[in-house]
Design a protein around this motif. Structure first.
Motif, short mmCIF file in Angstrom:
data_model
loop_
_atom_site.label_atom_id
_atom_site.label_comp_id
_atom_site.label_asym_id
_atom_site.label_seq_id
_atom_site.Cartn_x
_atom_site.Cartn_y
_atom_site.Cartn_z
N ASP A 285 4.71 9.15 -9.83
CA ASP A 285 4.83 9.42 -8.39
C ASP A 285 5.76 8.41 -7.73
OD1 ASP A 285 3.05 11.60 -8.27
OD2 ASP A 285 1.36 10.20 -8.43
N GLN A 286 6.37 8.83 -6.62
CA GLN A 286 7.21 7.89 -5.90
C GLN A 286 6.50 7.39 -4.66
OE1 GLN A 286 9.20 11.29 -6.04
NE2 GLN A 286 9.98 11.38 -3.97
N SER A 287 6.73 6.10 -4.37
CA SER A 287 6.10 5.48 -3.21
C SER A 287 7.20 4.76 -2.43
CB SER A 287 4.99 4.55 -3.71
OG SER A 287 4.38 3.88 -2.66
N ARG A 288 7.06 3.45 -2.26
CA ARG A 288 8.06 2.69 -1.51
C ARG A 288 8.70 1.66 -2.43
NH1 ARG A 288 5.71 -0.36 2.92
NH2 ARG A 288 3.80 -0.51 1.67
N GLU A 289 10.01 1.53 -2.37
CA GLU A 289 10.71 0.55 -3.20
C GLU A 289 10.83 -0.78 -2.46
OE1 GLU A 289 14.47 1.72 -4.81
OE2 GLU A 289 13.81 3.75 -5.25
N GLY A 290 10.51 -1.86 -3.14
CA GLY A 290 10.74 -3.20 -2.60
C GLY A 290 12.23 -3.55 -2.68
N SER B 91 0.84 -1.20 0.00
CA SER B 91 0.00 0.00 0.00
C SER B 91 0.88 1.25 0.00
CB SER B 91 -0.89 0.00 1.24
OG SER B 91 -0.05 0.02 2.39
N GLU B 92 0.26 2.38 -0.34
CA GLU B 92 1.00 3.64 -0.28
C GLU B 92 1.31 4.03 1.16
OE1 GLU B 92 -1.83 5.66 -3.11
OE2 GLU B 92 -0.05 6.88 -3.47
N SER B 93 0.41 3.64 2.07
CA SER B 93 0.54 4.09 3.46
C SER B 93 1.64 3.36 4.22
CB SER B 93 -0.79 3.89 4.17
OG SER B 93 -1.16 2.53 4.10
N ALA C 54 5.77 -0.38 -4.32
CA ALA C 54 4.43 -0.16 -3.77
C ALA C 54 3.54 0.68 -4.68
CB ALA C 54 4.53 0.49 -2.40
N LYS C 55 2.25 0.63 -4.37
CA LYS C 55 1.22 1.40 -5.08
C LYS C 55 1.54 2.89 -5.09
CE LYS C 55 -3.34 1.14 -4.41
NZ LYS C 55 -4.65 0.84 -3.75
N ALA C 56 1.11 3.54 -6.17
CA ALA C 56 1.18 5.00 -6.24
C ALA C 56 0.01 5.42 -7.11
CB ALA C 56 2.50 5.45 -6.85
N PRO D 191 9.64 12.28 1.03
CA PRO D 191 10.05 10.99 1.59
C PRO D 191 9.96 9.84 0.58
CG PRO D 191 7.88 11.63 2.42
CD PRO D 191 8.35 12.74 1.54
N THR D 192 10.99 9.03 0.53
CA THR D 192 10.99 7.81 -0.28
C THR D 192 11.53 6.69 0.60
OG1 THR D 192 11.37 9.07 -2.29
CG2 THR D 192 11.84 6.73 -2.39
N THR D 193 10.88 5.53 0.50
CA THR D 193 11.26 4.40 1.36
C THR D 193 12.00 3.34 0.56
OG1 THR D 193 9.39 4.82 2.81
CG2 THR D 193 10.36 2.62 2.91
N PHE D 194 13.11 2.89 1.11
CA PHE D 194 13.95 1.85 0.50
C PHE D 194 13.89 0.62 1.40
CE2 PHE D 194 15.43 6.03 -0.59
CZ PHE D 194 15.67 5.95 -1.96
#
Ligand SMILES: [Cu+2]
Length: 531
Positions: free
Chosen positions: A258-263, A239-241, A251-253, A471-474
């Protein structure tokens, strides 16, 4: 754009979205590609027909020789990546499957080799640039490529202006979302490095025939344990959250811009191999969004695309979904990719993400490579996945590169770190950085110390983007060999997690290109997720 063209496009999109639903069903059956027409070989596999690399070179040469006004010109093809590539979201894999598939079709046409398929680079097996990729036009430092930005600008200035005038409103909307509202924006992004993306020879690639090895951190990000962790990811997209794992495909965006979270797959092998190609100085087309100028781009993304296939077969064998589900599948499948062109230089009819769910779209398969052992024999579906548990770090220092290493401590119950079953999802650290446009190309290492012990390198982070902000998540897999000795399963184990600048050699200062500064990314959040 004329009304009739618009209507045609709309109907095409409707049809291709329906096809997406059919393709999605085909993938869910889990059947491996049987008798594909084209085989993509690993470049160092003795089974690869020797003519493959000759055909690739011939096709590249033809594309380099096309006028700058032709969409099949080699650089024009690389522009598509700047205009449209999704990163840090769930369209990352589908878009790149389409991108390399259309390039492969064009090379097949231009080389005259009707059996041509792109080779791929299994960096897990060979963590250095394959020696063949330094030969002739497989190396962007070859004289057939444009050596300086000045010459590049002189050739492409007028054609880019002409191209801009042909863009539809929908294409302009995509470009605007990516900070490319005008040709002036384009040229400020595609300026000479270090300000922009154009790397003049001999800095078109940082690794060389005499020094072809990926750096130590990147070698860890392509190692079998990391690839295994990526393949064990149980969901296609989170999810985006951020209430679940980021997912195999990221992840979804809300849009592919748009940037979300990277697996793990995107955060670790994808981003870091791009960064590593810059060598100690951090200079290479591969570190920027002009990366498809380097022919190795298509071998790198071939391996990522192969791993998507391995993951899809693993999920099917375990009775797990291979694509987003329900309304998410509809949203994902109908996303539009409007910049691809076919071997005739015409816009492609397949413009929906859902057109690219199965490899049958380009009728190819892969010779077996690393990670194949993660596909179990098909059997009864395994038990439903447990809900993942998440534990947040107390951040003690936020600025990367400050005297106190950035990061914090996460208290994790010892039971959550006990050995787990092979079908369990990986344990990961999700590192959220607040990044800005000047962070493009910066590189970091992520260190984990259990219970105050010696730090173990868990992974790397390379900021691979040009339009990033916020914010971007790795996602970094926790080391498989974390030794914890807590007395009781309920006792907490403190995991100390730090993000430090990557040095080209132990103890050396980071390259000026990716040195941390006062405005360098801040560690906003660290979450440990266990199964
Ligand atoms: Cu890439």
């Amino acid at each position: 754009m004329t009304q009739s063209f618009y209507t045609t496009m709309t109907r095409r999109r409707f049809l291709s979205t329906s096809a997406a639903a059919l393709a999605a069903n085909a993938v869910s059956s889990g059947a491996p590609a049987q008798g594909a027409k084209f085989r993509r070989w690993e470049i160092s596999d003795p089974g690869m027909p020797p003519r493959i690399l000759d055909s690739y070179k011939k096709g590249i040469r033809e594309m380099l020789n096309r006028p700058a006004t032709d969409p099949r010109n080699w650089y024009r093809n690389a522009f598509i990546h700047i205009f449209d590539c999704p990163h840090q979201n769930w369209w990352f894999l589908a878009w790149h499957r389409a991108y390399i598939g259309w390039l492969e079709a064009t090379i097949r046409e231009f080389s005259g080799d009707t059996q041509f398929a792109l080779p791929y680079w299994d960096w897990t097996k060979t963590p250095r640039v394959p020696v063949a990729m330094f030969d002739d036009v497989l190396d962007p430092n070859n004289a057939a490529f444009i050596p300086t930005f000045q010459q590049f600008n002189a050739q492409f200035d007028a054609p880019v202006t002409a191209l801009w005038a042909t863009f539809s409103q929908e294409q302009k909307d995509v470009l605007a979302q990516r900070g490319l509202s005008s040709t002036a924006d384009f040229w400020s992004a595609v300026a000479a490095a270090p300000a922009g993306m154009f790397f003049e020879q001999p800095a078109a690639r940082g690794l060389s025939r005499v020094s072809p090895d990926l750096d130590r951190t990147t070698q860890g990000t392509v190692s079998l344990p990391t690839i295994r962790s990526a393949l064990r990811t149980a969901n296609f997209a989170g999810s985006e959250s951020g209430t679940d794992a980021a997912g195999f495909a990221s992840a979804k965006a809300s849009s592919h811009n748009d940037q979300s979270r990277e697996g793990i797959l995107e955060s670790q092998p994808h981003d870091n191999v791009h960064g590593a190609m810059g060598g100690p100085a951090g200079n290479a087309f591969m570190v920027s969004f002009l990366s498809p100028v380097d022919p190795i781009f298509f071998l790198h993304h071939g391996n990522l695309d192969r791993l998507w296939d391995v993951w899809t077969r693993r999920q099917a064998a375990l009775g797990r979904p291979t694509l987003p589900q329900g309304a998410d599948l509809t949203a994902w499948s109908s996303e539009q990719f409007l910049f691809f062109s076919d071997p005739n230089g015409q816009p492609v009819a397949k413009t929906s993400a859902g057109d690219y769910t199965a490899m049958s779209v380009f009728d190819y398969d892969y010779s077996p490579g690393s990670g194949e052992d993660q596909v179990p024999a098909a059997g009864p579906a395994v038990a439903a996945l447990p809900v993942t548990q998440a534990f947040s770090a107390q951040i003690t220092s936020a600025t990367i590169g400050a005297s106190a290493p950035a990061g914090g401590v996460v208290q994790v119950p010892a039971a959550a770190l006990a050995p787990s079953a092979p079908q369990a999802p990986p344990r990961v650290a999700e590192v959220t950085l607040n990044i800005g446009p000047t962070d493009q190309g910066r590189r970091f290492r992520v260190l984990v110390s259990p219970e105050g012990g010696a730090p173990i390198e868990a992974g790397g982070i390379t900021i691979f983007s040009h339009h990033v902000h916020g914010p971007t998540t790795f996602t970094v897999p926790l080391p498989e060999n974390l030794v914890v000795t807590a007395a009781a399963p309920a006792a907490n184990v403190p995991l100390d997690i730090r993000v430090v600048p990557l040095e080209p050699a132990p103890g050396a200062a980071p390259s000026t290109r990716f040195r941390a500064t006062a405005t360098s990314p801040q560690v906003a959040k660290i979450t440990v997720r266990t199964n």
